[in-house]
Design a protein around this motif. Sequence first.
Motif, short mmCIF file in Angstrom:
data_model
loop_
_atom_site.label_atom_id
_atom_site.label_comp_id
_atom_site.label_asym_id
_atom_site.label_seq_id
_atom_site.Cartn_x
_atom_site.Cartn_y
_atom_site.Cartn_z
N TRP A 24 0.86 -1.18 0.00
CA TRP A 24 0.00 0.00 0.00
C TRP A 24 0.89 1.22 0.00
O TRP A 24 1.93 1.20 0.65
CB TRP A 24 -0.83 -0.07 1.29
CG TRP A 24 -1.72 1.09 1.66
CD1 TRP A 24 -1.39 2.38 1.87
CD2 TRP A 24 -3.12 1.02 1.89
NE1 TRP A 24 -2.47 3.13 2.22
CE2 TRP A 24 -3.57 2.32 2.24
CE3 TRP A 24 -4.05 0.01 1.82
CZ2 TRP A 24 -4.88 2.59 2.54
CZ3 TRP A 24 -5.34 0.29 2.13
CH2 TRP A 24 -5.76 1.57 2.48
N PRO A 25 0.52 2.31 -0.66
CA PRO A 25 1.36 3.51 -0.58
C PRO A 25 1.40 4.07 0.83
O PRO A 25 0.37 4.33 1.43
CB PRO A 25 0.66 4.48 -1.56
CG PRO A 25 -0.74 3.97 -1.66
CD PRO A 25 -0.67 2.49 -1.50
N PRO A 29 4.10 2.45 9.08
CA PRO A 29 2.84 1.83 9.50
C PRO A 29 1.80 2.85 9.96
O PRO A 29 0.60 2.68 9.70
CB PRO A 29 3.27 0.90 10.63
CG PRO A 29 4.68 0.54 10.31
CD PRO A 29 5.27 1.80 9.72
N LEU A 30 2.24 3.92 10.63
CA LEU A 30 1.29 4.94 11.08
C LEU A 30 0.65 5.63 9.88
O LEU A 30 -0.57 5.86 9.87
CB LEU A 30 1.98 5.97 11.97
CG LEU A 30 1.07 7.10 12.47
CD1 LEU A 30 -0.01 6.54 13.39
CD2 LEU A 30 1.88 8.16 13.20
N GLU A 31 1.44 5.96 8.88
CA GLU A 31 0.89 6.61 7.69
C GLU A 31 -0.11 5.70 7.00
O GLU A 31 -1.17 6.16 6.53
CB GLU A 31 2.01 6.98 6.73
CG GLU A 31 1.53 7.73 5.50
CD GLU A 31 2.66 8.19 4.60
OE1 GLU A 31 2.42 8.34 3.38
OE2 GLU A 31 3.79 8.40 5.11
N VAL A 32 0.19 4.42 6.94
CA VAL A 32 -0.74 3.46 6.34
C VAL A 32 -2.03 3.40 7.14
O VAL A 32 -3.13 3.38 6.58
CB VAL A 32 -0.09 2.07 6.24
CG1 VAL A 32 -1.11 1.03 5.80
CG2 VAL A 32 1.09 2.10 5.27
N MET A 33 -1.91 3.38 8.46
CA MET A 33 -3.10 3.32 9.31
C MET A 33 -3.96 4.56 9.14
O MET A 33 -5.19 4.46 9.00
CB MET A 33 -2.70 3.16 10.78
CG MET A 33 -3.88 3.00 11.71
SD MET A 33 -3.41 2.62 13.41
CE MET A 33 -2.73 4.20 13.93
N PHE A 109 -0.16 -5.41 16.76
CA PHE A 109 0.13 -6.37 15.70
C PHE A 109 0.82 -7.63 16.21
O PHE A 109 0.98 -8.59 15.46
CB PHE A 109 1.00 -5.71 14.62
CG PHE A 109 0.36 -4.51 13.99
CD1 PHE A 109 -0.96 -4.54 13.56
CD2 PHE A 109 1.07 -3.33 13.83
CE1 PHE A 109 -1.56 -3.43 12.97
CE2 PHE A 109 0.49 -2.21 13.24
CZ PHE A 109 -0.83 -2.27 12.81
N ALA A 110 1.24 -7.62 17.49
CA ALA A 110 1.83 -8.81 18.09
C ALA A 110 0.77 -9.74 18.67
O ALA A 110 1.07 -10.86 19.07
CB ALA A 110 2.84 -8.42 19.17
N LEU A 111 -0.46 -9.26 18.74
CA LEU A 111 -1.56 -10.10 19.23
C LEU A 111 -1.91 -11.15 18.19
O LEU A 111 -1.61 -10.99 17.00
CB LEU A 111 -2.79 -9.23 19.51
CG LEU A 111 -2.68 -8.15 20.58
CD1 LEU A 111 -3.95 -7.31 20.59
CD2 LEU A 111 -2.43 -8.78 21.94
N PRO A 112 -2.56 -12.25 18.62
CA PRO A 112 -3.12 -13.17 17.62
C PRO A 112 -4.04 -12.42 16.67
O PRO A 112 -4.68 -11.43 17.06
CB PRO A 112 -3.89 -14.18 18.48
CG PRO A 112 -3.22 -14.13 19.82
CD PRO A 112 -2.80 -12.70 20.01
N LEU A 113 -4.10 -12.85 15.43
CA LEU A 113 -4.83 -12.11 14.40
C LEU A 113 -6.24 -11.76 14.81
O LEU A 113 -6.66 -10.60 14.69
CB LEU A 113 -4.85 -12.92 13.09
CG LEU A 113 -5.64 -12.31 11.95
CD1 LEU A 113 -5.08 -10.95 11.55
CD2 LEU A 113 -5.65 -13.25 10.75
N ASP A 114 -6.99 -12.72 15.29
CA ASP A 114 -8.39 -12.45 15.64
C ASP A 114 -8.49 -11.43 16.78
O ASP A 114 -9.38 -10.56 16.77
CB ASP A 114 -9.11 -13.74 16.04
CG ASP A 114 -9.38 -14.64 14.84
OD1 ASP A 114 -9.26 -14.17 13.69
OD2 ASP A 114 -9.70 -15.83 15.05
N ALA A 115 -7.57 -11.52 17.74
CA ALA A 115 -7.59 -10.57 18.86
C ALA A 115 -7.22 -9.17 18.39
O ALA A 115 -7.83 -8.17 18.81
CB ALA A 115 -6.63 -11.04 19.95
N ALA A 138 -0.41 -2.25 7.34
CA ALA A 138 0.42 -1.61 8.37
C ALA A 138 1.10 -2.64 9.26
O ALA A 138 2.24 -2.44 9.68
CB ALA A 138 -0.43 -0.67 9.24
N GLY A 139 0.39 -3.74 9.54
CA GLY A 139 0.92 -4.74 10.45
C GLY A 139 1.55 -5.94 9.80
O GLY A 139 2.21 -6.74 10.46
N GLY A 140 1.32 -6.12 8.49
CA GLY A 140 1.88 -7.28 7.81
C GLY A 140 1.26 -8.59 8.23
O GLY A 140 1.89 -9.65 8.11
#
Length: 231
Positions: A24-25, A29-33, A109-115, A138-140
């Motif tokens: 994404w352009p 990560p903050l800019e993407v968010m 982004f270190a949390l499990p995906l669903d969380a 932003a989180g990959g």
Amino acid sequence: MTPEPRLQELHHRLLAAFGPQHWWPGETPLEVMVGAVLTQNTSWGNVERAIANLKARGVLDFAALRGLELAELAELIRPAGYYNLKAARLRNLLDLLHQHHGEAWREVFALPLDAARERLLAARGVGPETADSILLYAGGLPSFVIDAYTFRVLGRHGLGLGLDYHRLRALFMASLPAESALYNEFHALLVRLGKDYCKKSRPRCEGCPARDWSRASSAPETAGCGIVASG
């Protein structure tokens, strides 16, 4: 959700036709968010102008954005449209992340995906598409993004009919390896297909890389393009 192997074939076709899209352009990560919140109901060009305003003021920073008066934030993002609403939504998201993670907001982004997804969705005004865009770009994290182009392309080919956002996302994620790079590229390719060929009105079926990709026998075809009619 039963996997749909034709989705992998679609990805192969689009990648061969268009090549990598490099989405994404965004520089951080903050800019993407921020961009994921601002791009709701507007073009990316408008988002770029809003982000340029934030950069010019030196406030494209987590703490600096939270420190702005809401009216000032709204004025800076005015080019993105619905600026008062989007300023409130962005502030809601920043405050929620600060509440849980302080300045180390990327810990989400270190949390499990669903969380991680549920945490983002808890911010008022952050819907599934925005949350998944943040997680993926932003989180990959491997969270497939569904948008209007996805609904349009699949619907015209008779796939995903009657599925809501969550079930269509589940279909993609059940049908593809859980790889963020793959999800990133596939979503970008679907956007490219929607913009260049599978337009909302008067689709360009001639030369479309998805032409005749997946016919559905239970629905009428549009004249001359070999795809299932869709609204």
